[in-house]
Design a protein around this motif. Structure first.
Motif, PDB file in Angstrom:
ATOM      1  N   ALA A 211      -4.455  -6.633  -6.771  1.00  9.52           N
ATOM      2  CA  ALA A 211      -3.473  -6.888  -7.765  1.00  9.52           C
ATOM      3  C   ALA A 211      -1.985  -5.882  -7.583  1.00  9.52           C
ATOM      4  O   ALA A 211      -2.090  -4.715  -7.102  1.00  9.52           O
ATOM      5  N   LEU A 212      -1.237  -6.391  -7.833  1.00  8.47           N
ATOM      6  CA  LEU A 212       0.326  -5.472  -7.817  1.00  8.47           C
ATOM      7  C   LEU A 212       0.770  -5.241  -8.820  1.00  8.47           C
ATOM      8  O   LEU A 212       1.140  -6.071  -9.753  1.00  8.47           O
ATOM      9  N   PRO A 213       0.884  -4.126  -9.152  1.00  5.60           N
ATOM     10  CA  PRO A 213       1.650  -3.291 -10.401  1.00  5.60           C
ATOM     11  C   PRO A 213       3.251  -4.091 -10.666  1.00  5.60           C
ATOM     12  O   PRO A 213       3.909  -4.483  -9.694  1.00  5.60           O
ATOM     13  N   GLU A 214       3.212  -4.166 -12.003  1.00  5.60           N
ATOM     14  CA  GLU A 214       4.827  -4.800 -12.306  1.00  5.60           C
ATOM     15  C   GLU A 214       5.845  -3.648 -12.057  1.00  5.60           C
ATOM     16  O   GLU A 214       6.955  -3.962 -11.657  1.00  5.60           O
ATOM     17  N   ASP A 215       5.382  -2.452 -12.414  1.00  8.82           N
ATOM     18  CA  ASP A 215       6.387  -1.264 -12.405  1.00  8.82           C
ATOM     19  C   ASP A 215       6.606  -0.972 -11.173  1.00  8.82           C
ATOM     20  O   ASP A 215       6.090  -0.817 -10.075  1.00  8.82           O
ATOM     21  N   PRO A 216       8.117  -0.942 -10.715  1.00  9.62           N
ATOM     22  CA  PRO A 216       8.451  -0.667  -9.289  1.00  9.62           C
ATOM     23  C   PRO A 216       8.017   0.708  -8.775  1.00  9.62           C
ATOM     24  O   PRO A 216       7.621   0.578  -7.618  1.00  9.62           O
ATOM     25  N   ARG A 217       7.975   1.786  -9.447  1.00 16.30           N
ATOM     26  CA  ARG A 217       7.460   2.909  -9.080  1.00 16.30           C
ATOM     27  C   ARG A 217       6.064   2.684  -8.724  1.00 16.30           C
ATOM     28  O   ARG A 217       5.480   3.364  -7.673  1.00 16.30           O
ATOM     29  N   ALA A 218       5.210   2.238  -9.725  1.00 16.67           N
ATOM     30  CA  ALA A 218       3.864   2.270  -9.292  1.00 16.67           C
ATOM     31  C   ALA A 218       3.688   1.189  -7.998  1.00 16.67           C
ATOM     32  O   ALA A 218       2.500   1.357  -7.254  1.00 16.67           O
ATOM     33  N   LEU A 219       4.372  -0.045  -8.088  1.00 22.49           N
ATOM     34  CA  LEU A 219       4.324  -0.775  -6.773  1.00 22.49           C
ATOM     35  C   LEU A 219       4.665  -0.086  -5.443  1.00 22.49           C
ATOM     36  O   LEU A 219       3.847  -0.135  -4.392  1.00 22.49           O
ATOM     37  N   LEU A 220       5.638   0.839  -5.634  1.00 20.42           N
ATOM     38  CA  LEU A 220       5.799   1.625  -4.311  1.00 20.42           C
ATOM     39  C   LEU A 220       4.892   2.601  -3.969  1.00 20.42           C
ATOM     40  O   LEU A 220       4.626   2.649  -2.964  1.00 20.42           O
ATOM     41  N   ASP A 221       4.085   3.291  -4.942  1.00 24.92           N
ATOM     42  CA  ASP A 221       3.037   4.067  -4.593  1.00 24.92           C
ATOM     43  C   ASP A 221       1.896   3.384  -3.973  1.00 24.92           C
ATOM     44  O   ASP A 221       1.252   3.830  -3.224  1.00 24.92           O
ATOM     45  N   ALA A 222       1.692   2.045  -4.675  1.00 22.54           N
ATOM     46  CA  ALA A 222       0.727   1.282  -4.071  1.00 22.54           C
ATOM     47  C   ALA A 222       0.864   0.831  -2.445  1.00 22.54           C
ATOM     48  O   ALA A 222      -0.084   1.168  -1.670  1.00 22.54           O
ATOM     49  N   LEU A 223       2.048   0.415  -2.302  1.00 27.06           N
ATOM     50  CA  LEU A 223       2.563   0.008  -0.974  1.00 27.06           C
ATOM     51  C   LEU A 223       2.349   1.234  -0.141  1.00 27.06           C
ATOM     52  O   LEU A 223       1.741   1.181   0.992  1.00 27.06           O
ATOM     53  N   ARG A 224       2.736   2.569  -0.508  1.00 28.43           N
ATOM     54  CA  ARG A 224       2.600   3.603   0.522  1.00 28.43           C
ATOM     55  C   ARG A 224       1.568   3.986   0.732  1.00 28.43           C
ATOM     56  O   ARG A 224       0.913   4.560   1.893  1.00 28.43           O
ATOM     57  N   ALA A 225       0.494   3.612  -0.312  1.00 32.52           N
ATOM     58  CA  ALA A 225      -1.066   4.153   0.003  1.00 32.52           C
ATOM     59  C   ALA A 225      -1.712   3.247   0.997  1.00 32.52           C
ATOM     60  O   ALA A 225      -2.706   3.694   1.735  1.00 32.52           O
ATOM     61  N   THR A 226      -1.283   2.065   1.460  1.00 31.59           N
ATOM     62  CA  THR A 226      -1.485   1.392   2.441  1.00 31.59           C
ATOM     63  C   THR A 226      -1.264   1.812   3.859  1.00 31.59           C
ATOM     64  O   THR A 226      -1.763   1.274   4.847  1.00 31.59           O
ATOM     65  N   VAL A 227      -0.113   2.492   4.044  1.00 31.07           N
ATOM     66  CA  VAL A 227       0.081   3.066   5.150  1.00 31.07           C
ATOM     67  C   VAL A 227      -0.752   3.915   5.918  1.00 31.07           C
ATOM     68  O   VAL A 227      -1.424   4.681   5.064  1.00 31.07           O
ATOM     69  N   LEU A 228      -0.673   4.143   7.161  1.00 29.50           N
ATOM     70  CA  LEU A 228      -1.556   5.025   7.923  1.00 29.50           C
ATOM     71  C   LEU A 228      -1.480   6.244   7.491  1.00 29.50           C
ATOM     72  O   LEU A 228      -0.292   6.785   7.517  1.00 29.50           O
ATOM     73  N   PRO A 229      -2.444   7.138   6.952  1.00 30.21           N
ATOM     74  CA  PRO A 229      -1.980   8.494   6.304  1.00 30.21           C
ATOM     75  C   PRO A 229      -1.536   9.420   7.316  1.00 30.21           C
ATOM     76  O   PRO A 229      -0.572  10.229   6.719  1.00 30.21           O
ATOM     77  N   ASP A 230      -1.819   9.496   8.527  1.00 30.12           N
ATOM     78  CA  ASP A 230      -1.214  10.484   9.526  1.00 30.12           C
ATOM     79  C   ASP A 230       0.235  10.062  10.064  1.00 30.12           C
ATOM     80  O   ASP A 230       0.612  10.774  10.655  1.00 30.12           O
ATOM     81  N   THR A 231       0.790   9.018   9.734  1.00 31.41           N
ATOM     82  CA  THR A 231       1.963   8.549  10.097  1.00 31.41           C
ATOM     83  C   THR A 231       2.863   9.071   9.462  1.00 31.41           C
ATOM     84  O   THR A 231       4.233   9.228   9.977  1.00 31.41           O
ATOM     85  N   ARG A 232       2.805   9.600   8.127  1.00 27.22           N
ATOM     86  CA  ARG A 232       3.795  10.329   7.502  1.00 27.22           C
ATOM     87  C   ARG A 232       4.220  11.635   8.116  1.00 27.22           C
ATOM     88  O   ARG A 232       5.460  12.250   8.021  1.00 27.22           O
ATOM     89  N   THR A 233       3.330  12.217   8.665  1.00 28.29           N
ATOM     90  CA  THR A 233       3.340  13.676   8.653  1.00 28.29           C
ATOM     91  C   THR A 233       3.417  13.688  10.446  1.00 28.29           C
ATOM     92  O   THR A 233       4.244  14.748  10.900  1.00 28.29           O
ATOM     93  N   ASP A 234       2.895  13.120  11.118  1.00 25.21           N
ATOM     94  CA  ASP A 234       2.886  12.978  12.539  1.00 25.21           C
ATOM     95  C   ASP A 234       4.053  12.517  13.158  1.00 25.21           C
ATOM     96  O   ASP A 234       4.021  11.027  13.316  1.00 25.21           O
ATOM     97  N   THR A 235       5.092  13.191  13.293  1.00 25.44           N
ATOM     98  CA  THR A 235       6.589  12.260  13.852  1.00 25.44           C
ATOM     99  C   THR A 235       6.643  12.463  15.262  1.00 25.44           C
ATOM    100  O   THR A 235       7.634  12.142  15.915  1.00 25.44           O
ATOM    101  N   SER A 236       5.487  13.021  16.088  1.00 23.86           N
ATOM    102  CA  SER A 236       5.944  13.206  17.309  1.00 23.86           C
ATOM    103  C   SER A 236       5.603  12.013  18.287  1.00 23.86           C
ATOM    104  O   SER A 236       4.755  11.334  17.860  1.00 23.86           O
ATOM    105  N   GLN A 237       6.722  11.606  19.032  1.00 25.48           N
ATOM    106  CA  GLN A 237       6.631  10.639  20.038  1.00 25.48           C
ATOM    107  C   GLN A 237       5.992  10.840  21.104  1.00 25.48           C
ATOM    108  O   GLN A 237       6.046   9.919  22.214  1.00 25.48           O
TER     109      GLN A 237
END
Length: 331
Positions: free
Chosen positions: A302-328
């Protein structure tokens, strides 16, 4: 005179029996001699009583359980808010068509003003998007691959170097099987590329002739004659190439058709991935982009109605090491 009297009597009898006999007026029959024998009297007009008004219906108060349920009142949709994005999707084309079909100064000015408002809304969205992307490395494509020309060239160079290292490793663990026919022009064209690949990375190439004769240009003179291996591997077209791993007794298909040198590189790695000899993360190094990793994304039920809660839920679906590992740099 007798026949005439009989006829008159018969006619009178018929007249008397055809309808009710009128009541004799006062004075009796003989008092009406002036009427003669052939008299006729209009029957009395029946008197129709005037219609009476129907009584008003009696109002009976029903018990609450006996009352018919009231029908729900349909809600009237107010429609999208004026000048909203949804409103523009529904109405902007209408104003444009009106301005084209009836190009009065007012109609054209109305459409141009509406178009200006829509463009301003789009510009504001683009400016905010740029700020959001810049502040979130997960959304920034520059984190995944440089967009500048010199950066893209550097990424391609690194990917090529990683691919060369991977192919050299595979050359020490696997061998290439090359099935050909002596009358196949595509086989003649494929053979030099396989030979160049073998010289560059160290692959051992086992050439197998299906018809028992060698290639026209003499490439791979130490070929083997097919003894049912092609049929066992499902060869239906030549040239046919396979990646074999002798220590495991396993074979993975590469292609049955002519390939370029770059396609050969990619197909060899893909065959190794499908056979489980190379991981997806290792294979991604041949692409000038981020390495693929196992996803820890949770399935959103389910998708939360609150924009902030929805943003947190969408960010949780991103690969966890993509945020910290910026090495190309490829790994």
């Amino acid at each position: 005179m007798r026949p005439r009297a009989d006829a008159l009597a018969a006619g009178l009898l018929i007249a008397l029996t055809a309808g009710p006999t009128p009541a004799a007026p006062a004075g009796g029959f003989y008092a009406r001699d002036a009427e003669g024998w052939f008299w006729y009297r209009e029957p009395p007009v029946p008197v129709v009583p005037p219609p009476t008004a129907e009584p008003p219906p009696v109002s009976v108060e029903l018990d609450r359980s006996e009352r018919a349920p009231s029908e729900p009142v349909a809600e009237v949709s107010a429609g999208p808010a004026p000048l909203s994005a949804e409103w523009f999707r529904e109405h902007l084309d209408t104003y444009r068509d009106r301005a084209i079909d009836y190009p009065s100064p007012e109609n054209v000015a109305v459409y141009l003003h509406l178009q200006r408002i829509a463009m301003d809304k789009s510009s504001r969205f683009a400016r905010v998007s740029e700020r959001v992307v810049q502040g979130d490395p997960v959304l920034d494509e520059i984190t995944r691959r440089p967009t500048a020309n010199f950066g893209a060239n550097l990424a391609d160079k690194q990917a090529s170097a990683a691919g060369d290292a991977l192919l050299e490793r595979l050359a020490g663990e696997t061998a290439l099987w090359f099935f050909f026919r002596s009358d196949c022009p595509y086989c003649d064209a494929q053979a030099p590329l396989l030979e160049a690949l073998a010289q560059r990375y160290g692959f051992a190439v086992l050439a197998v002739s299906i018809d028992g004769a060698g290639l026209a240009d003499g490439t791979f003179p130490a070929f083997q004659i097919d003894r049912g291996q092609a049929e066992a591997l499902g060869v239906i077209s030549t040239p046919a190439m396979f990646l074999a791993r002798p220590d495991q007794g396993a074979v993975a298909p590469i292609a049955q058709g002519l390939l370029s040198l770059a396609q050969l590189r990619d197909r060899i790695v893909l065959a190794a991935v499908q056979a489980g000899w190379v991981s997806e993360a290792e294979a991604s190094r041949l692409r000038a982009g981020p390495a693929e990793r196992g996803s820890a994304a949770a399935t959103l039920t389910a998708l939360p109605e609150d924009p902030r809660a929805l943003l947190d839920a969408l960010r949780a679906t991103v690969l966890p090491d993509t945020r910290t590992d910026t090495s190309q740099a490829p790994r």
